[in-house]
Motif scaffolding. Structure first.
Motif, PDB file in Angstrom:
ATOM      1  N   ILE A 262      23.893  52.374  30.144  1.00  0.00           N
ATOM      2  CA  ILE A 262      24.335  53.161  29.449  1.00  0.00           C
ATOM      3  C   ILE A 262      25.712  52.485  29.376  1.00  0.00           C
ATOM      4  CG2 ILE A 262      25.834  55.636  29.612  1.00  0.00           C
ATOM      5  CD1 ILE A 262      23.521  56.301  31.227  1.00  0.00           C
ATOM      6  N   GLY A 263      25.870  51.188  30.019  1.00  0.00           N
ATOM      7  CA  GLY A 263      27.945  50.738  29.586  1.00  0.00           C
ATOM      8  C   GLY A 263      26.874  49.745  28.460  1.00  0.00           C
ATOM      9  N   ILE A 264      25.771  48.839  28.626  1.00  0.00           N
ATOM     10  CA  ILE A 264      25.466  48.124  27.372  1.00  0.00           C
ATOM     11  C   ILE A 264      25.514  48.972  26.504  1.00  0.00           C
ATOM     12  CG2 ILE A 264      24.290  45.956  26.863  1.00  0.00           C
ATOM     13  CD1 ILE A 264      23.456  45.873  29.723  1.00  0.00           C
ATOM     14  N   SER A 265      24.326  49.842  26.175  1.00  0.00           N
ATOM     15  CA  SER A 265      24.625  50.485  25.029  1.00  0.00           C
ATOM     16  C   SER A 265      25.272  50.850  24.742  1.00  0.00           C
ATOM     17  CB  SER A 265      23.250  52.419  25.906  1.00  0.00           C
ATOM     18  OG  SER A 265      23.203  53.336  24.502  1.00  0.00           O
ATOM     19  N   ARG A 266      26.113  51.910  25.411  1.00  0.00           N
ATOM     20  CA  ARG A 266      27.721  52.039  24.880  1.00  0.00           C
ATOM     21  C   ARG A 266      28.571  51.567  23.983  1.00  0.00           C
ATOM     22  NH1 ARG A 266      24.823  56.094  25.708  1.00  0.00           N
ATOM     23  NH2 ARG A 266      25.234  57.748  26.555  1.00  0.00           N
ATOM     24  N   ILE A 267      28.930  50.398  24.538  1.00  0.00           N
ATOM     25  CA  ILE A 267      29.830  48.713  23.971  1.00  0.00           C
ATOM     26  C   ILE A 267      28.840  48.523  22.736  1.00  0.00           C
ATOM     27  CG2 ILE A 267      30.315  46.615  24.646  1.00  0.00           C
ATOM     28  CD1 ILE A 267      30.445  47.608  27.352  1.00  0.00           C
ATOM     29  N   THR A 268      27.805  48.575  22.495  1.00  0.00           N
ATOM     30  CA  THR A 268      27.002  48.397  21.443  1.00  0.00           C
ATOM     31  C   THR A 268      27.382  49.743  19.924  1.00  0.00           C
ATOM     32  OG1 THR A 268      25.463  46.857  23.204  1.00  0.00           O
ATOM     33  CG2 THR A 268      24.527  47.872  20.054  1.00  0.00           C
ATOM     34  N   MET A 269      27.208  50.814  20.797  1.00  0.00           N
ATOM     35  CA  MET A 269      27.283  52.049  20.049  1.00  0.00           C
ATOM     36  C   MET A 269      28.653  51.902  19.563  1.00  0.00           C
ATOM     37  SD  MET A 269      26.195  55.988  20.201  1.00  0.00           S
ATOM     38  CE  MET A 269      24.677  55.611  20.790  1.00  0.00           C
ATOM     39  N   PHE A 270      29.683  51.380  20.355  1.00  0.00           N
ATOM     40  CA  PHE A 270      31.374  51.583  19.396  1.00  0.00           C
ATOM     41  C   PHE A 270      31.405  50.290  18.958  1.00  0.00           C
ATOM     42  CE2 PHE A 270      34.985  48.915  20.202  1.00  0.00           C
ATOM     43  CZ  PHE A 270      35.997  49.996  20.181  1.00  0.00           C
ATOM     44  N   PHE A 271      30.741  48.879  19.278  1.00  0.00           N
ATOM     45  CA  PHE A 271      31.255  48.078  17.876  1.00  0.00           C
ATOM     46  C   PHE A 271      30.130  48.201  16.719  1.00  0.00           C
ATOM     47  CE2 PHE A 271      31.689  45.544  21.881  1.00  0.00           C
ATOM     48  CZ  PHE A 271      32.753  45.245  21.394  1.00  0.00           C
ATOM     49  N   TRP A 272      28.793  49.304  16.226  1.00  0.00           N
ATOM     50  CA  TRP A 272      28.587  49.575  15.059  1.00  0.00           C
ATOM     51  C   TRP A 272      29.222  50.737  14.447  1.00  0.00           C
ATOM     52  CZ3 TRP A 272      25.512  48.016  12.169  1.00  0.00           C
ATOM     53  CH2 TRP A 272      24.385  48.920  11.079  1.00  0.00           C
ATOM     54  N   MET A 273      29.806  51.396  15.902  1.00  0.00           N
ATOM     55  CA  MET A 273      30.651  52.242  15.045  1.00  0.00           C
ATOM     56  C   MET A 273      31.828  51.976  14.402  1.00  0.00           C
ATOM     57  SD  MET A 273      30.580  55.960  17.787  1.00  0.00           S
ATOM     58  CE  MET A 273      31.309  55.384  19.143  1.00  0.00           C
ATOM     59  N   PHE A 274      33.052  51.033  15.057  1.00  0.00           N
ATOM     60  CA  PHE A 274      33.943  50.410  14.203  1.00  0.00           C
ATOM     61  C   PHE A 274      33.473  49.195  13.273  1.00  0.00           C
ATOM     62  CE2 PHE A 274      36.917  46.587  14.104  1.00  0.00           C
ATOM     63  CZ  PHE A 274      37.943  47.415  14.176  1.00  0.00           C
ATOM     64  N   VAL A 275      31.807  48.763  12.582  1.00  0.00           N
ATOM     65  CA  VAL A 275      32.293  48.297  11.357  1.00  0.00           C
ATOM     66  C   VAL A 275      31.222  49.108  11.131  1.00  0.00           C
ATOM     67  CG1 VAL A 275      29.943  46.751  10.820  1.00  0.00           C
ATOM     68  CG2 VAL A 275      30.781  46.152  13.315  1.00  0.00           C
ATOM     69  N   ALA A 276      31.062  50.739  11.067  1.00  0.00           N
ATOM     70  CA  ALA A 276      30.008  50.802  10.152  1.00  0.00           C
ATOM     71  C   ALA A 276      31.718  51.679   9.650  1.00  0.00           C
ATOM     72  CB  ALA A 276      29.282  51.914  10.655  1.00  0.00           C
ATOM     73  N   LEU A 277      33.344  51.741  10.195  1.00  0.00           N
ATOM     74  CA  LEU A 277      34.259  52.593   9.636  1.00  0.00           C
ATOM     75  C   LEU A 277      34.172  53.679  10.122  1.00  0.00           C
ATOM     76  CD1 LEU A 277      34.680  50.717   6.594  1.00  0.00           C
ATOM     77  CD2 LEU A 277      35.322  50.095   8.732  1.00  0.00           C
ATOM     78  N   GLU A 278      33.403  54.243  11.830  1.00  0.00           N
ATOM     79  CA  GLU A 278      33.882  55.512  12.507  1.00  0.00           C
ATOM     80  C   GLU A 278      34.944  55.657  12.988  1.00  0.00           C
ATOM     81  OE1 GLU A 278      31.833  58.084  11.372  1.00  0.00           O
ATOM     82  OE2 GLU A 278      29.393  57.683  10.608  1.00  0.00           O
ATOM     83  N   PHE A 279      35.912  55.523  12.550  1.00  0.00           N
ATOM     84  CA  PHE A 279      37.279  55.924  13.669  1.00  0.00           C
ATOM     85  C   PHE A 279      37.467  57.282  13.790  1.00  0.00           C
ATOM     86  CE2 PHE A 279      37.894  51.745  11.042  1.00  0.00           C
ATOM     87  CZ  PHE A 279      37.823  51.172  11.106  1.00  0.00           C
TER      88      PHE A 279
END
Length: 149
Positions: free
Chosen positions: A113-130
């Motif tokens: 879950i931790g790896i998944s959430r970190i990956t999702m956080f970076f994706w949201m950052f790249v997608a400008l989902e602030f």
């Protein structure tokens, strides 16, 4: 309405879920349609070692209160399932479906879950989902774990 278009629209409205750019309908997804063939409910699983995480449950606001989430959960079959949610309606549904409130999902599951959430956080950052990032961090301690053993 095309299923994926509807799903992305629902994800846009709900900041607790993954970003719309990550919405997909695959073999681990369940969709319920109304009489006209329009999508009205969706749920998806992600494999997490020896468990499966319910990572999204969406019911069209016009169709809530009709037991659609129960129908989605029934279609996942047997096996260890878990979900993190802060939505009290979903929490109630999970209790009724035999889930238990827990604090810890297990070490391997937690690492996954931790790896998944970190990956999702970076994706949201790249997608400008602030806005979504802020919302999820703001409510981080309000999410509760429910497990069906």
């Amino acid at each position: 309405m095309e299923d994926i278009v509807w799903l992305k629209q629902m994800f846009r409205q709900e900041l607790d879920l993954r970003p719309p750019s990550l919405a997909k309908i695959g073999e681990n997804s369940i969709l319920i349609h109304d009489e006209e063939g329009s999508p009205i409910a969706h749920a998806a699983l992600s494999n997490r070692w020896s468990s499966s995480e319910i990572n999204s449950v969406v019911v069209d606001p016009n169709h809530r209160g009709r037991g659609l989430t129960h129908k989605l959960l029934e279609q996942f079959g047997e096996g260890r399932l878990f979900a993190y949610t802060r939505d009290v309606r979903l929490q109630s549904t999970l209790f009724k479906a035999g889930f238990e409130r827990r604090l810890y999902p297990g070490l391997l599951t937690l690492l996954n879950i931790g790896i998944s959430r970190i990956t999702m956080f970076f994706w949201m950052f790249v997608a400008l989902e602030f806005r979504r990032i802020y919302h999820q961090f703001r409510h981080l301690l309000n999410y509760k774990l429910f497990i069906r053993p």
